[in-house]
Motif scaffolding. Structure first.
Motif, PDB file in Angstrom:
ATOM      1  N   PHE A  53      58.327  19.273  -8.305  1.00 54.05           N
ATOM      2  CA  PHE A  53      59.559  19.958  -7.918  1.00 54.05           C
ATOM      3  C   PHE A  53      60.662  19.719  -8.942  1.00 54.05           C
ATOM      4  N   GLY A  54      60.298  19.175 -10.080  1.00 52.43           N
ATOM      5  CA  GLY A  54      61.257  18.882 -11.128  1.00 52.43           C
ATOM      6  C   GLY A  54      61.501  17.390 -11.218  1.00 52.43           C
ATOM      7  N   GLY A  55      61.657  16.896 -12.421  1.00 56.21           N
ATOM      8  CA  GLY A  55      61.903  15.471 -12.610  1.00 56.21           C
ATOM      9  C   GLY A  55      60.728  14.638 -12.146  1.00 56.21           C
ATOM     10  N   GLU A  56      61.041  13.614 -11.392  1.00 55.38           N
ATOM     11  CA  GLU A  56      60.025  12.680 -10.917  1.00 55.38           C
ATOM     12  C   GLU A  56      59.425  13.074  -9.575  1.00 55.38           C
ATOM     13  N   ASN A  57      59.900  14.115  -8.944  1.00 57.66           N
ATOM     14  CA  ASN A  57      59.519  14.472  -7.579  1.00 57.66           C
ATOM     15  C   ASN A  57      58.348  15.449  -7.533  1.00 57.66           C
ATOM     16  N   ALA A  58      57.377  15.145  -6.689  1.00 60.54           N
ATOM     17  CA  ALA A  58      56.217  16.029  -6.550  1.00 60.54           C
ATOM     18  C   ALA A  58      55.748  16.013  -5.100  1.00 60.54           C
ATOM     19  N   GLY A  59      55.045  17.061  -4.733  1.00 59.31           N
ATOM     20  CA  GLY A  59      54.427  17.159  -3.419  1.00 59.31           C
ATOM     21  C   GLY A  59      52.932  17.376  -3.577  1.00 59.31           C
ATOM     22  N   ASN A  60      52.181  16.860  -2.644  1.00 59.20           N
ATOM     23  CA  ASN A  60      50.732  16.989  -2.666  1.00 59.20           C
ATOM     24  C   ASN A  60      50.295  17.405  -1.259  1.00 59.20           C
ATOM     25  N   ALA A  61      49.410  18.372  -1.169  1.00 53.69           N
ATOM     26  CA  ALA A  61      48.865  18.794   0.125  1.00 53.69           C
ATOM     27  C   ALA A  61      47.349  18.806   0.010  1.00 53.69           C
ATOM     28  N   GLN A  62      46.684  18.421   1.099  1.00 53.92           N
ATOM     29  CA  GLN A  62      45.234  18.402   1.096  1.00 53.92           C
ATOM     30  C   GLN A  62      44.678  18.688   2.483  1.00 53.92           C
ATOM     31  N   VAL A  63      43.476  19.244   2.478  1.00 53.42           N
ATOM     32  CA  VAL A  63      42.690  19.409   3.689  1.00 53.42           C
ATOM     33  C   VAL A  63      41.367  18.704   3.408  1.00 53.42           C
ATOM     34  N   LEU A  64      41.081  17.662   4.176  1.00 52.65           N
ATOM     35  CA  LEU A  64      39.884  16.866   3.956  1.00 52.65           C
ATOM     36  C   LEU A  64      38.930  17.021   5.132  1.00 52.65           C
ATOM     37  N   PHE A  65      37.649  17.014   4.824  1.00 52.55           N
ATOM     38  CA  PHE A  65      36.630  17.214   5.850  1.00 52.55           C
ATOM     39  C   PHE A  65      35.655  16.041   5.861  1.00 52.55           C
ATOM     40  N   GLY A  66      35.237  15.655   7.059  1.00 51.63           N
ATOM     41  CA  GLY A  66      34.228  14.619   7.245  1.00 51.63           C
ATOM     42  C   GLY A  66      33.379  14.975   8.451  1.00 51.63           C
ATOM     43  N   ASP A  67      32.603  14.022   8.914  1.00 48.59           N
ATOM     44  CA  ASP A  67      31.739  14.227  10.063  1.00 48.59           C
ATOM     45  C   ASP A  67      32.581  14.219  11.340  1.00 48.59           C
ATOM     46  N   HIS A  68      32.762  15.362  11.967  1.00 47.36           N
ATOM     47  CA  HIS A  68      33.540  15.532  13.203  1.00 47.36           C
ATOM     48  C   HIS A  68      35.033  15.292  13.007  1.00 47.36           C
ATOM     49  N   ILE A  69      35.551  15.487  11.779  1.00 42.97           N
ATOM     50  CA  ILE A  69      36.981  15.288  11.538  1.00 42.97           C
ATOM     51  C   ILE A  69      37.469  16.247  10.439  1.00 42.97           C
ATOM     52  N   THR A  70      38.671  16.788  10.658  1.00 39.59           N
ATOM     53  CA  THR A  70      39.385  17.568   9.651  1.00 39.59           C
ATOM     54  C   THR A  70      40.775  16.963   9.537  1.00 39.59           C
ATOM     55  N   VAL A  71      41.192  16.661   8.318  1.00 42.82           N
ATOM     56  CA  VAL A  71      42.472  15.996   8.089  1.00 42.82           C
ATOM     57  C   VAL A  71      43.368  16.925   7.274  1.00 42.82           C
ATOM     58  N   LEU A  72      44.569  17.149   7.772  1.00 42.36           N
ATOM     59  CA  LEU A  72      45.575  17.955   7.090  1.00 42.36           C
ATOM     60  C   LEU A  72      46.729  17.027   6.733  1.00 42.36           C
ATOM     61  N   GLY A  73      47.026  16.900   5.438  1.00 42.82           N
ATOM     62  CA  GLY A  73      48.072  15.971   5.032  1.00 42.82           C
ATOM     63  C   GLY A  73      48.945  16.513   3.919  1.00 42.82           C
ATOM     64  N   PRO A  96      52.974  12.321   6.012  1.00 47.39           N
ATOM     65  CA  PRO A  96      52.306  12.392   7.308  1.00 47.39           C
ATOM     66  C   PRO A  96      50.948  13.089   7.198  1.00 47.39           C
ATOM     67  N   GLN A  97      50.123  12.848   8.179  1.00 50.84           N
ATOM     68  CA  GLN A  97      48.837  13.530   8.222  1.00 50.84           C
ATOM     69  C   GLN A  97      48.390  13.680   9.661  1.00 50.84           C
ATOM     70  N   LEU A  98      47.722  14.798   9.907  1.00 52.08           N
ATOM     71  CA  LEU A  98      47.131  15.077  11.213  1.00 52.08           C
ATOM     72  C   LEU A  98      45.616  15.057  11.067  1.00 52.08           C
ATOM     73  N   SER A  99      44.960  14.341  11.963  1.00 53.68           N
ATOM     74  CA  SER A  99      43.499  14.274  11.966  1.00 53.68           C
ATOM     75  C   SER A  99      43.003  14.954  13.237  1.00 53.68           C
ATOM     76  N   PHE A 100      42.230  16.010  13.061  1.00 55.85           N
ATOM     77  CA  PHE A 100      41.667  16.744  14.187  1.00 55.85           C
ATOM     78  C   PHE A 100      40.256  16.196  14.419  1.00 55.85           C
ATOM     79  N   ILE A 101      40.103  15.430  15.496  1.00 49.57           N
ATOM     80  CA  ILE A 101      38.858  14.734  15.798  1.00 49.57           C
ATOM     81  C   ILE A 101      38.064  15.556  16.806  1.00 49.57           C
ATOM     82  N   ASP A 102      36.804  15.803  16.491  1.00 48.01           N
ATOM     83  CA  ASP A 102      35.904  16.537  17.385  1.00 48.01           C
ATOM     84  C   ASP A 102      34.706  15.638  17.680  1.00 48.01           C
ATOM     85  N   HIS A 103      34.836  14.831  18.741  1.00 49.99           N
ATOM     86  CA  HIS A 103      33.761  13.919  19.116  1.00 49.99           C
ATOM     87  C   HIS A 103      32.758  14.571  20.052  1.00 49.99           C
ATOM     88  N   GLY A 104      32.944  15.849  20.352  1.00 43.89           N
ATOM     89  CA  GLY A 104      32.043  16.514  21.280  1.00 43.89           C
ATOM     90  C   GLY A 104      30.600  16.443  20.795  1.00 43.89           C
TER      91      GLY A 104
END
Length: 174
Positions: A53-73, A96-104
């Motif tokens: 975003f200019g200078g020293e400031n930056a943003g990072n976004a990711q969507v991560l996948f695992g076994d029965h989990i999706t993480v949005l951060g 912050p991050q949200l983890s969508f857990i599907d243990h079904g």
């Protein structure tokens, strides 16, 4: 699942629409790639984008996948080049991050005559601080990072997991 990707897509559009120019503190303006989150527990993989975003400031976004989990951060990071190096920088950040857990899953234990659907789906909220190094390979559109990124879950049995690390492999767009 569309509700999970809508905020991520909106963030991507806003990042590409921004017209700010990065100065010498960040080795690039925007990069996309693969993020890998490893440590205690399962490993997670998925796409990520980092934007200065200019200078020293930056943003990072990711969507991560695992076994029965999706993480949005998303993360904010303060970035600084390491003097006397060509393409190496350090950063510190948090997000912050949200983890969508599907243990079904189907409960089919050999000793249990009562077979049933075990449904424990939920969403966890976590804060992820990060301290790391990033290296942009000189004269190429490639960059990579390694950081210590502990997981501080604030919901569903709050706990702190210090043994988590992140790797990233990026293609520099600008």
């Amino acid at each position: 699942m569309k509700k999970v990707f809508l905020p991520f897509l909106t963030l991507l559009i806003l990042l590409f629409a921004a017209n700010e120019q990065a100065n010498a503190q960040t080795p690039y303006r925007t990069a996309i790639g693969l993020g890998v989150d490893v440590g205690d527990g399962q490993s997670l993989f998925g796409p990520q984008i980092k934007h200065s975003f200019g200078g020293e400031n930056a943003g990072n976004a990711q969507v991560l996948f695992g076994d029965h989990i999706t993480v949005l951060g998303v993360d904010y990071s303060y970035n600084q080049r390491i003097a006397g190096t060509n393409g190496l920088s350090w950063y510190v950040g948090v997000g912050p991050q949200l983890s969508f857990i599907d243990h079904g899953k189907w409960d089919d234990d050999w000793y249990d005559d009562d077979k049933h659907w075990d449904d424990d789906d939920h969403v966890d909220f976590a804060i992820r601080p990060a301290v790391g190094l990033e290296f942009r390979i000189p004269r190429t559109p490639l960059a990579m990072h390694f950081d210590w990124k502990p997981w501080w879950n604030l919901s569903h049995g709050s706990h702190f997991e210090p043994s988590r690390f992140s790797l990233g492999f990026k293609f520099v767009l600008k």
